[in-house]
Design an enzyme around this catalytic site. Structure first.
Site, PDB file in Angstrom:
ATOM      1  N   THR A 156      39.423  28.069  49.857  1.00 53.79           N
ATOM      2  CA  THR A 156      39.020  28.649  48.572  1.00 53.79           C
ATOM      3  C   THR A 156      37.771  27.930  48.070  1.00 53.79           C
ATOM      4  OG1 THR A 156      40.396  27.113  47.305  1.00 53.79           O
ATOM      5  CG2 THR A 156      41.425  29.185  47.978  1.00 53.79           C
ATOM      6  N   GLU A 209      42.790  34.096  49.019  1.00 52.85           N
ATOM      7  CA  GLU A 209      44.204  34.276  49.360  1.00 52.85           C
ATOM      8  C   GLU A 209      44.543  35.717  49.728  1.00 52.85           C
ATOM      9  OE1 GLU A 209      42.906  32.672  46.818  1.00 52.85           O
ATOM     10  OE2 GLU A 209      44.066  30.909  46.240  1.00 52.85           O
ATOM     11  N   LYS A 262      44.112  27.349  24.862  1.00 54.00           N
ATOM     12  CA  LYS A 262      45.354  27.526  24.112  1.00 54.00           C
ATOM     13  C   LYS A 262      45.194  26.850  22.768  1.00 54.00           C
ATOM     14  CE  LYS A 262      47.169  27.848  28.548  1.00 54.00           C
ATOM     15  NZ  LYS A 262      46.580  27.150  29.684  1.00 54.00           N
ATOM     16  N   TRP A 322      46.250  32.420  22.875  1.00 56.56           N
ATOM     17  CA  TRP A 322      45.252  32.284  23.912  1.00 56.56           C
ATOM     18  C   TRP A 322      43.898  32.791  23.440  1.00 56.56           C
ATOM     19  CZ3 TRP A 322      47.477  33.999  29.363  1.00 56.56           C
ATOM     20  CH2 TRP A 322      48.403  33.035  29.784  1.00 56.56           C
TER      21      TRP A 322
HETATM   22  N1  LIG Z   1      35.091  41.038  40.281  1.00 57.58           N
HETATM   23  C1  LIG Z   1      35.438  39.856  39.792  1.00 57.58           C
HETATM   24  N2  LIG Z   1      35.298  39.589  38.483  1.00 57.58           N
HETATM   25  C2  LIG Z   1      35.634  38.400  37.958  1.00 57.58           C
HETATM   26  N3  LIG Z   1      36.113  37.380  38.687  1.00 57.58           N
HETATM   27  C3  LIG Z   1      36.257  37.572  40.005  1.00 57.58           C
HETATM   28  C4  LIG Z   1      35.937  38.798  40.631  1.00 57.58           C
HETATM   29  N4  LIG Z   1      36.223  38.685  41.932  1.00 57.58           N
HETATM   30  C5  LIG Z   1      36.693  37.447  42.121  1.00 57.58           C
HETATM   31  N5  LIG Z   1      36.720  36.758  40.966  1.00 57.58           N
HETATM   32  C6  LIG Z   1      37.177  35.369  40.751  1.00 57.58           C
HETATM   33  O1  LIG Z   1      37.091  34.655  41.974  1.00 57.58           O
HETATM   34  C7  LIG Z   1      38.366  34.126  42.304  1.00 57.58           C
HETATM   35  C8  LIG Z   1      38.520  34.029  43.794  1.00 57.58           C
HETATM   36  O2  LIG Z   1      37.515  33.179  44.291  1.00 57.58           O
HETATM   37  P1  LIG Z   1      37.728  32.239  45.534  1.00 57.58           P
HETATM   38  O3  LIG Z   1      38.924  32.638  46.284  1.00 57.58           O
HETATM   39  O4  LIG Z   1      36.434  32.219  46.243  1.00 57.58           O
HETATM   40  O5  LIG Z   1      37.962  30.786  44.988  1.00 57.58           O
HETATM   41  P2  LIG Z   1      38.169  30.239  43.521  1.00 57.58           P
HETATM   42  O6  LIG Z   1      39.388  30.851  42.928  1.00 57.58           O
HETATM   43  O7  LIG Z   1      36.882  30.405  42.782  1.00 57.58           O
HETATM   44  O8  LIG Z   1      38.409  28.700  43.823  1.00 57.58           O
HETATM   45  P3  LIG Z   1      39.789  27.859  43.766  1.00 57.58           P
HETATM   46  O9  LIG Z   1      40.903  28.814  44.074  1.00 57.58           O
HETATM   47  O10 LIG Z   1      39.616  26.844  44.821  1.00 57.58           O
HETATM   48  O11 LIG Z   1      39.832  27.313  42.408  1.00 57.58           O
HETATM   49  C9  LIG Z   1      39.350  35.038  41.650  1.00 57.58           C
HETATM   50  O12 LIG Z   1      40.613  34.428  41.471  1.00 57.58           O
HETATM   51  C10 LIG Z   1      38.638  35.368  40.342  1.00 57.58           C
HETATM   52  O13 LIG Z   1      38.858  34.362  39.399  1.00 57.58           O
HETATM   53 MG   LIG Z   2      41.365  30.627  43.380  1.00 60.34          MG
END
Ligand SMILES: Nc1ncnc2c1ncn2[C@@H]1O[C@H](COP(=O)(O)OP(=O)(O)OP(=O)(O)O)[C@@H](O)[C@H]1O
Ligand SMILES: [Mg+2]
Ligand SMILES: Nc1ncnc2c1ncn2[C@@H]1O[C@H](COP(=O)(O)OP(=O)(O)OP(=O)(O)O)[C@@H](O)[C@H]1O
Ligand SMILES: [Mg+2]
Lengths: 550, 550
Positions: B179, B324, B434, B439
């Site tokens: 991630t 994921e 919070k 929220w």
């Molecule tokens: N279209 C979208 N609009 C807003 N946020 C998005 C979008 N697509 C993905 N995301 C954000 O990106 C996340 C997924 O990113 P990625 O799996 O690359 O790692 P990360 O969640 O940024 O990092 P980590 O899980 O390690 O904290 C999603 O959970 C969401 O928060």
């Molecule tokens: Mg993530």
């Protein structure tokens, strides 16, 4: 262990219910149409699930249906597999002894039966040991005379619309369907949740028969025939509107449903679409403007059919499938290159059975066990494998032994593959005629013969022959009043021009009708049994005419 | 046991190679473009497979890549998993210690590295124990100075183009990706063959991002970022032409590729498309006429971006995903009902993250553990499950324990769902503020602040507060020369009009830039660490302003 959640059907319906609660499921009955929304449908299948559980159905138990295409039948499509039980759809057109055999084979607990099919089922069940432990539910609100059956509405009446759908493995058997029995005794094919899931997804690709939430989907292909080609599942995954044509729909019924429900995608065997064509050609005015696509499969789509519907702005999409494939294998989309080709070249391709859907693999093996070249000429037996292709027959080790090799399904279909990758079925391995060490396509000969004006139906089989192993004999149903001798001469001389001399049938026999299977296919095995007498053609092939001697 | 053949990637390529041998895979390099056909590509991956086998790679071994988007990288996408090994794509923008950590964690045997990234890798590897047993292959024909690496072309040179692809289970791990590390240490996600297969099929549905053989697909999203959102696999399943933009593509490079290769579908994070927009707005004439669809994901697609591309006949398709989820979860297609809505209503919907793809299930759970109503107002944490959603983190029992519940992935994303089923991300569970038991969406506040002319970037975090638990503080990067005091007043009074008083940040701090993660996301955890000092806001919220007291 790494990996995702198991592949099951329930999430398709969960999504449709949540995103499209008001989209309709329409069903033709003899009295009119019923309408349910996805929300109502989902409530009803929860009630069905609770009723089955109360009845005592457990994971892995089998439930049969003996029904036309309608909403209650569709309720069993999700209601039965989603509790972990297995839905066994029975073809009600089968002979009684086949019905007894498969109900026994499947050890069905309950048979859900249509009122209009109850007498047929009663005749098969009457005094039959195979039915001793089977209960009946009749698809309606009231009891019937023919069978001691609980009405479906009473069965689910007092049940809750809440059901805690269980989690299970993708390997859980979800469906069971028997092959048409064209080449032998029907063989059972079990569909696991994962096979049906994979088939649904593959159908939804642009290379399959994709659907959207704006579509109105009418499966005319019976729901007892390989799950109506999976369309009830695919339409649900798409959140589309469903239209079920009910008991024995006539062309006029289909026309009314298309017009009034705005059907965009429909599917069935060629005879259904020929029927609609004839109905319209007879002067009935039918508005086909909503209709985008007619999926034609189960038997070859005639070229003229494709052209006729094209002229009316409706695309015929030719597909090939098998019970063993859940059923879709190939779909005759045009490749990008061919989208600019001239119309005739396009129809040539679209008349073939088409391009393999992504996710499947195939190979075509000739008599020497070698893969054929993709030249549109060479032919051999098609073998297929993939996530929605069964790897065995149900409780038939003999048929499984014969029907599979190294994980490949031996389809029993003889095909060519052209340079663009289009498959064309030329025969069945059991029907192809082996003469003088070469193959003759019975299908090609019968299509050629059926093109003659005086011929209503024709079929060609190989009959045993001392010297040439087999020789072709044609069986013709002549149109009333035709001069039969002249017709035989015409066919004989015509075929001699078109084909190698040794392809020309040694005899043309007139019959009253071609025997058919329960799915309406020509039953050559019946004819072969009737005409197993080789004297028919003894000595009739002149020396020097054999292949390899020309 | 009933069931079909296992779900693996190889059949997608087999089909593309057989049906579309001449379709191209184009790759931009600093020196020009390389072109390979599917036939050549397939030969090359057979050579790669043989080379890996000769090297000693066995089923389950891990191979890493440290590369931009190009054909050789794509060769590892099929070459590595199809021998049963596991492809681990590394984000080369990660800090050295993260790179060391994940190479060690994954126990990679070989790292394939781009010449232009070799010095970065060398710095991470230098003297590091974690790299002791790792060999390097450099993606080119010649050796390099930075690392002792075998050139890729030499690695595969003497190998056969025949390879007997093995059969294995769909559970075989095929990929591994970490991630982004936005909310903590990067977590590894393993992709099995079946997960990648399922994701490919789901992408190919009309509800996903379907492709045809006529498409020209350019993944700008890096191939080290969740397999470039699976597009190399999806494009292959479709038999589409691939275009890889090579090392650090600039807007001018993307423009040239779109124009000259006829790109129809492309994908990347919003900044990429803002970059292209700015490039065109600056007076560069770019022909976008081939382009049908730009998939935008990874971060929210700004409304103005959607409108700007609409004006040029290019559809922006907004999607949400996660490492994921392999990664696709939702796509913002318009439902049938909305296709007739007015343009603004449509853009409202398309700006949301969209509709769940068939095959997935989700639920949104509020702070009391209840499912939220689908009213577009209530929010809670999104949970997802499905065949392409991981059920654990790689070798991280702690993170797995925290990140999953009853088979559901706890996404860490806070969302609303509207009456039409569209999800909208309002925050991350770790970023949401919070305050006084309610929220506050940090994302909503920062979007509101970024709308002011004097603001270049802004982010809002919650800082601990004695009485209200947390209070929002805004961090703003001001445009040069702006009157900062006036800007603060303007923001403060503006937000007071738009939001409940208790949403308004207690302080606006100016910073030089918002810290970013290796994938370019705002790194709030960095800011939080820097500003963990609660004195910042002590006493600044007037009595009576708290939620619930208004
Ligand atoms: N279209 C979208 N609009 C807003 N946020 C998005 C979008 N697509 C993905 N995301 C954000 O990106 C996340 C997924 O990113 P990625 O799996 O690359 O790692 P990360 O969640 O940024 O990092 P980590 O899980 O390690 O904290 C999603 O959970 C969401 O928060
Ligand atoms: Mg993530
Ligand atoms: N488009 C098509 N064109 C020609 N033949 C087709 C087409 N689609 C299906 N078929 C034929 O139908 C067969 C599959 O039919 P089905 O599974 O219903 O049982 P069957 O093969 O007729 O019966 P059995 O296997 O019991 O002999 C295919 O193997 C093929 O021979
Ligand atoms: Mg068959």
């Amino acid at each position: 262990m790494p990996g995702g959640h198991s592949q099951t059907l329930r999430p398709f319906l969960w999504r449709a219910r949540r995103l499209y609660p008001d989209t309709e499921i329409v069903s033709r009955t003899r009295e009119g149409r019923t309408r349910h929304t996805y929300a109502e449908y989902d409530d009803r299948i929860a009630r069905l699930a609770n009723a089955l559980e109360e009845y005592g159905i457990e994971r892995g138990d089998r439930i049969a249906t003996f029904c036309w295409n309608h909403t209650r039948h569709f309720e069993t499509y999700f209601g039965v597999p989603s509790i972990g039980a297995q839905l066994h759809t029975i073809n009600p057109l089968l002979p009684d002894e086949h019905i007894r055999y498969i109900v026994d084979d499947a050890a069905d607990e309950i048979v859900f039966v249509d009122p209009s099919l109850a007498s047929k089922l009663a005749s098969a069940a009457d005094g039959a040991e195979e039915f001793a432990d089977v209960d009946f539910v009749v698809m309606g609100s009231t009891e019937i005379d023919e069978l001691d059956a609980t009405p479906y509405e009473a069965f689910i009446a007092d049940q809750s619309t809440e059901y805690d759908w269980p989690d299970f493995d993708g390997d859980q058997p979800a469906g069971l369907c028997y092959t048409s029995g064209t080449t032998g005794k029907p063989k059972g094919v079990e569909y696991t949740q994962s096979m049906l899931w994979s088939h649904t997804m593959a159908s939804q690709t642009p290379q399959g028969i994709p659907m959207e939430d704006s579509d109105v989907v009418m499966p005319v292909v019976p729901m007892f025939h390989v799950n109506a080609w999976g369309m009830p599942f695919t339409a649900t995954a798409a959140g589309a509107k469903h239209v079920y044509p009910g008991p024995s729909p006539e062309p006029a019924d289909l026309a009314a449903l298309i017009e009034e429900e705005g059907v965009t995608i429909t599917a069935g065997v060629p005879t259904v679409w020929l029927g609609l064509q004839e109905y319209i050609a007879a002067g009935n005015d039918v508005d086909l403007s909503s209709l985008d696509t007619v999926i034609v499969g189960g038997a070859a789509a005639p070229r003229a059919l494709i052209e006729w519907y094209d002229d009316r702005g409706v695309e015929v999409l030719h597909a090939w499938g098998m019970t063993e494939l859940s059923p879709i294998g190939t779909v005759s989309h045009l490749t990008a290159d061919l989208r600019d080709a001239d119309y005739d070249a396009q129809v040539d391709k679209r008349s073939k059975q088409g391009l393999v859907v992504p996710g499947l693999e195939f190979e075509v093996i000739d008599e020497d066990g070698e893969e054929i070249p993709w030249d549109g000429e060479a032919f051999g037996e098609l073998r297929v494998r993939g996530p929605w292709v069964t790897q065995e027959y149900f409780a038939r080790p003999d048929a499984s032994e014969e029907g599979f090799e190294d994980g490949w399904l031996k389809t029993g279909d003889v095909v060519t593959v052209d340079g663009d990758g289009y498959l064309q079925l030329v025969d069945r391995t059991k029907d192809v005629i082996k003469s003088g060490g070469e193959w003759i396509s019975s299908v090609e000969l019968e299509n050629a013969i059926m093109a003659y004006d005086g011929v209503s139906e024709a079929t060609v089989i190989g009959v045993p022959h001392e010297r040439w192993q087999e020789r072709p004999v044609a069986f013709v149903v002549a149109i009333d009043g035709v001069d039969r001798d002249a017709l035989v001469d015409e066919i004989d001389s015509g075929l001699r021009e078109e084909y190698p001399k040794w392809w020309v049938p040694d005899a043309v026999e007139f019959i009253d009708e071609v025997p058919k299977t329960a799915t309406g296919k020509f039953s050559k095995k019946d004819l072969r049994e009737r005409y197993a007498d080789q004297s028919l053609v003894e000595g009739s092939v002149p020396e020097g005419d054999a292949p390899g001697q020309e």
